[in-house]
Design a protein around this motif. Structure first.
Motif, mmCIF file in Angstrom:
data_model
loop_
_atom_site.group_PDB
_atom_site.id
_atom_site.type_symbol
_atom_site.label_atom_id
_atom_site.label_comp_id
_atom_site.label_asym_id
_atom_site.label_seq_id
_atom_site.Cartn_x
_atom_site.Cartn_y
_atom_site.Cartn_z
ATOM 1 N N PRO A 118 8.729 56.086 32.345
ATOM 2 C CA PRO A 118 9.239 57.446 32.121
ATOM 3 C C PRO A 118 10.746 57.543 32.374
ATOM 4 C CG PRO A 118 7.179 57.524 33.330
ATOM 5 C CD PRO A 118 7.594 56.092 33.291
ATOM 6 N N ALA A 119 11.232 56.840 33.384
ATOM 7 C CA ALA A 119 12.667 56.842 33.653
ATOM 8 C C ALA A 119 13.416 56.077 32.568
ATOM 9 C CB ALA A 119 12.945 56.222 35.021
ATOM 10 N N ALA A 120 12.818 54.997 32.068
ATOM 11 C CA ALA A 120 13.463 54.208 31.015
ATOM 12 C C ALA A 120 13.673 55.038 29.755
ATOM 13 C CB ALA A 120 12.624 52.971 30.705
ATOM 14 N N ASP A 121 12.677 55.842 29.386
ATOM 15 C CA ASP A 121 12.810 56.683 28.189
ATOM 16 C C ASP A 121 13.992 57.643 28.328
ATOM 17 O OD1 ASP A 121 10.621 55.486 27.031
ATOM 18 O OD2 ASP A 121 9.199 57.037 27.636
ATOM 19 N N LYS A 122 14.121 58.234 29.498
ATOM 20 C CA LYS A 122 15.223 59.176 29.727
ATOM 21 C C LYS A 122 16.559 58.449 29.803
ATOM 22 C CE LYS A 122 12.189 62.318 32.288
ATOM 23 N NZ LYS A 122 11.886 62.927 33.610
#
Length: 451
Positions: free
Chosen positions: A370-374
């Motif tokens: 989820p952090a990678a997508d952002k």
């Protein structure tokens, strides 16, 4: 370079007595008495008011700052250690000293290396393993399931999880879109096309390059991506090494051709020579995600102008699905000796998953999906890149699982055995048997059974 030993960068070391990041967690109750080891390892009696000692390297000071800002009830005093950078092995060495003393273990440790779970998960001289088991209730399954597929493989030993990944360093195909367009070249999608383009560049645009092979992590870019069976960790003390396979020979042969024609120089991408000779002349460059900030968008390195740098998916060998290598990433460990596992978990979950650090501050590609997508969206919005960065996302789950994380350093073996030889003009194909012997010898020194 993100999440691993940064070659060419000086690190700060402090004495063992100063190796501390002290966190005082207030407002919590405490437990007393002997614990049951409900998380899958023997636990110290817990005290929710106990101070935490956390070891971090200098580059992770921003993670500490972000945690402090998000947790104003926690008092922090940060002092760095070297993060086991450049193969110093300081993490393991210091834990062995504490094992002998019977005290002094930190509660949380950051390491720039991906191979520490190999030793930290095992008892040493009859002493309890340093690393706490994380997937037996200490860290929620819901959290673990959100890490990028395969990201936690280096942290998993005999089916149990012993660390969390900070970031990934998946290999992608960096390219200068402006130069490709100027020369009328098509971006390759296979390694065979990549070699053919390198041969064409040597004829038509001598001086321009399509890669580099002068760093200790060269095998992680080219041999790992080719599924070379040089590092098949099959157990805590077992490894399969076979550099005579087709997968090893095809990558080595390709490099021999491109090294000889000058399109893949045998100089380090961090050397002044590389910057002097190849600034504005890098057409293609297979390399990890962190190359973006470390060499391309870096005024002290290649300093590629805005709107030129693109990223493409990992290359495939014809007839095969694409696979890729990994050059670094980093890990966070919770100590099995910690007297405040609740606070240790809070810290480690924050620095690996929280947007306040991983999205807003961290320079590298987060392991937590989820952090990678952002993080990707933030990078794309900068306007620096000539393409979107979705190939980087895809590559994160294409890292080949057949290249393991043993105690011994493949980079150190390559740097000693192969780099000097190819710099002097020797054939990499011809060096494969010597490389295999060097790996076998080092693995056996470290107690591995080699097949």
């Amino acid at each position: 370079m993100v999440g691993k030993a940064r070659h060419g960068q000086t690190r700060r070391w402090v004495g063992a007595a100063a190796l501390a990041l002290t966190l005082t967690v207030s407002g919590c109750g405490s437990d007393s008495g002997t614990t049951s080891g409900s998380y899958g390892f023997p636990q110290a009696a817990q005290d929710d008011k106990a101070k935490l000692t956390v070891w971090v390297d200098a580059d992770r000071s921003s993670a500490v700052d972000a945690f402090k800002k998000a947790n104003p009830d926690v008092q922090l005093e940060a002092v760095t250690y070297d993060g086991s950078a450049n193969g110093s092995n300081s993490f393991r060495t210091k834990m062995q000293l504490f094992d002998r003393a019977g005290s002094g273990w930190p509660d949380v440790v950051f390491s720039t290396q991906n191979n520490d779970a190999a030793w930290a998960s095992q008892q040493s001289n009859g002493k309890q393993a340093f690393a706490a088991v994380l997937d037996q209730g200490l860290v929620a399954k819901e959290t673990l399931d959100r890490f990028t597929a395969g990201a936690l493989n280096p942290c998993t030993v005999e089916g149990k999880l012993y660390c969390l990944r900070n970031d990934l360093a998946q290999v992608v195909l960096w390219h200068n879109k402006a130069l490709l367009d100027q020369f009328g070249y098509t971006l390759p999608t296979t390694w065979e096309d990549y070699q053919a383009l390198g041969e064409k560049v040597a004829r038509e645009h001598p001086g321009y390059i399509v890669g580099a092979a002068g760093d200790a992590f060269t095998p992680e870019i080219y041999l790992w991506s080719s599924k070379c069976q040089a590092n098949g960790i099959t157990g805590p003390k077992a490894v399969t090494v076979n550099t005579g396979t087709t997968e090893c020979k095809r990558a080595a042969s390709m490099l021999d051709t491109l090294i000889k024609n000058g399109t893949v120089p045998t100089v380090s991408v961090f050397s002044p020579e590389f910057v002097k000779n190849y600034a504005n002349k890098v057409l293609l460059m297979p390399g990890p995600a962190w190359y973006a900030g470390a060499i391309f968008n870096n005024p002290q390195s290649l300093n590629v102008p805005k709107g030129q740098l693109g990223v493409a998916a990992p290359l495939a060998w014809k007839g095969e699905e694409a696979a890729t290598g990994n050059v670094g990433g980093a890990t966070w460990f919770i100590s099995s000796h910690s007297k405040n596992l609740k606070a240790a978990r809070k810290f480690v979950e924050f620095v690996t998953t929280a947007d306040d650090y991983q999205v807003n501050v961290a320079p590298g590609y987060p392991a937590y999906a989820p952090a990678a997508d952002k993080w990707i969206k933030k990078q794309e919005s900068s306007g620096y890149y000539a393409t979107d960065l979705q190939a980087m996302v895809k590559a994160g789950s294409q890292i080949w699982g057949g290249w393991g994380s043993g105690i011994f350093s493949q980079e150190a073996i390559w740097a000693k055995t192969v780099t000097p030889a190819i710099v002097s003009g020797k054939s990499l194909v011809g060096l494969l048997p010597e490389w295999q012997t060097a790996i076998k010898n080092q693995a056996q020194v470290d107690g591995y059974t080699v097949a």
